[in-house]
Write a protein that holds these residues in place. Sequence first.
Motif, PDB file in Angstrom:
ATOM      1  N   ARG A 168       0.824  -1.213   0.000  1.00 53.65           N
ATOM      2  CA  ARG A 168       0.000   0.000   0.000  1.00 53.65           C
ATOM      3  C   ARG A 168       0.853   1.257   0.000  1.00 53.65           C
ATOM      4  O   ARG A 168       0.406   2.325  -0.408  1.00 53.65           O
ATOM      5  N   GLN A 169       2.102   1.170   0.463  1.00 46.96           N
ATOM      6  CA  GLN A 169       3.003   2.313   0.450  1.00 46.96           C
ATOM      7  C   GLN A 169       3.930   2.272  -0.768  1.00 46.96           C
ATOM      8  O   GLN A 169       4.842   3.087  -0.867  1.00 46.96           O
ATOM      9  N   SER A 170       3.709   1.328  -1.668  1.00 48.18           N
ATOM     10  CA  SER A 170       4.585   1.160  -2.821  1.00 48.18           C
ATOM     11  C   SER A 170       3.919   1.677  -4.090  1.00 48.18           C
ATOM     12  O   SER A 170       2.753   2.099  -4.074  1.00 48.18           O
ATOM     13  N   GLN A 171       4.670   1.642  -5.176  1.00 52.62           N
ATOM     14  CA  GLN A 171       4.152   1.995  -6.488  1.00 52.62           C
ATOM     15  C   GLN A 171       3.887   0.704  -7.264  1.00 52.62           C
ATOM     16  O   GLN A 171       4.538  -0.306  -7.023  1.00 52.62           O
ATOM     17  N   ILE A 172       2.919   0.730  -8.162  1.00 54.67           N
ATOM     18  CA  ILE A 172       2.631  -0.435  -8.995  1.00 54.67           C
ATOM     19  C   ILE A 172       3.310  -0.213 -10.342  1.00 54.67           C
ATOM     20  O   ILE A 172       3.027   0.759 -11.038  1.00 54.67           O
ATOM     21  N   ASP A 173       4.212  -1.121 -10.690  1.00 48.65           N
ATOM     22  CA  ASP A 173       5.057  -0.950 -11.862  1.00 48.65           C
ATOM     23  C   ASP A 173       4.895  -2.132 -12.808  1.00 48.65           C
ATOM     24  O   ASP A 173       4.492  -3.227 -12.405  1.00 48.65           O
ATOM     25  N   HIS A 174       5.213  -1.919 -14.087  1.00 52.35           N
ATOM     26  CA  HIS A 174       5.169  -2.977 -15.091  1.00 52.35           C
ATOM     27  C   HIS A 174       6.398  -3.892 -14.951  1.00 52.35           C
ATOM     28  O   HIS A 174       7.527  -3.403 -14.862  1.00 52.35           O
ATOM     29  N   ARG A 175       6.184  -5.206 -14.956  1.00 50.01           N
ATOM     30  CA  ARG A 175       7.311  -6.145 -14.985  1.00 50.01           C
ATOM     31  C   ARG A 175       8.030  -6.031 -16.332  1.00 50.01           C
ATOM     32  O   ARG A 175       9.243  -5.839 -16.391  1.00 50.01           O
ATOM     33  N   THR A 176       7.291  -6.176 -17.420  1.00 44.50           N
ATOM     34  CA  THR A 176       7.808  -5.869 -18.747  1.00 44.50           C
ATOM     35  C   THR A 176       7.417  -4.434 -19.042  1.00 44.50           C
ATOM     36  O   THR A 176       6.222  -4.107 -19.046  1.00 44.50           O
ATOM     37  N   PRO A 177       8.366  -3.519 -19.235  1.00 45.14           N
ATOM     38  CA  PRO A 177       8.047  -2.089 -19.366  1.00 45.14           C
ATOM     39  C   PRO A 177       6.991  -1.809 -20.430  1.00 45.14           C
ATOM     40  O   PRO A 177       6.917  -2.497 -21.457  1.00 45.14           O
TER      41      PRO A 177
END
Length: 222
Positions: A168-177
């Motif tokens: 919840r304190q993190s960012q959601i990022d793409h595994r493959t950009p």
Amino acid sequence: GEIIHNELSRLERMLFDADWEQAKNRLGTNPLTTDLARTPQQRRIDALVLMAQRSASLAEAPVTSLPCLNVIIDHATFETMLAELAGTVTDPTYSPERTCETENGAPISPRQATQLALTGHIRRVVTDSHGHILNFGRKKRLFTGALREAIMLRDHTCQHPGCTVPARQSQIDHRTPWSRGGPTSETNGQALCRFHNKHKSNRPPSPRHRAEEPPGRRRTDE
């Protein structure tokens, strides 16, 4: 307890960001943690004070924004809970392998979950037979709304090995950009804390970059 912890952590993160930006503007470069105006302990106290001030400012006004507490339950347990609630089952049997817990992994009983459901709102997140949350089918770059929430519930913490920052304190990022054709989907999304999302290349970050680590994170890679 989780409601208090989540809100307190959010305010600490906000104060950390403010301290970091202030030190960066003052020094003209990325600061060390010792350059920040407050220690982690001082930020926590200030976050508690801020929570109290916001509560006091409401006075007797009704609360219009409720905190979010997620409870994760497997389908069989949920069906049994509904049957007990409807009175069709008087002596429900729950599997010892059931999933019935808060998003941070704290186990609760099905009866507690029922009580929470009666006082809150129910929303469902459907998974496939492999436990993957189904793609929400929106072709967009950013992880927002229900899709973002679903990935946070799945990952629990930052997915960098050894990092314990809550999702919840993190960012959601793409595994493959995204730039390489990676879709904005549950299977291609992952929670990464701000520090590891910014420095996810194989290059070791410089000592000054370590000031960007969220407060309270336990380092296991040194």
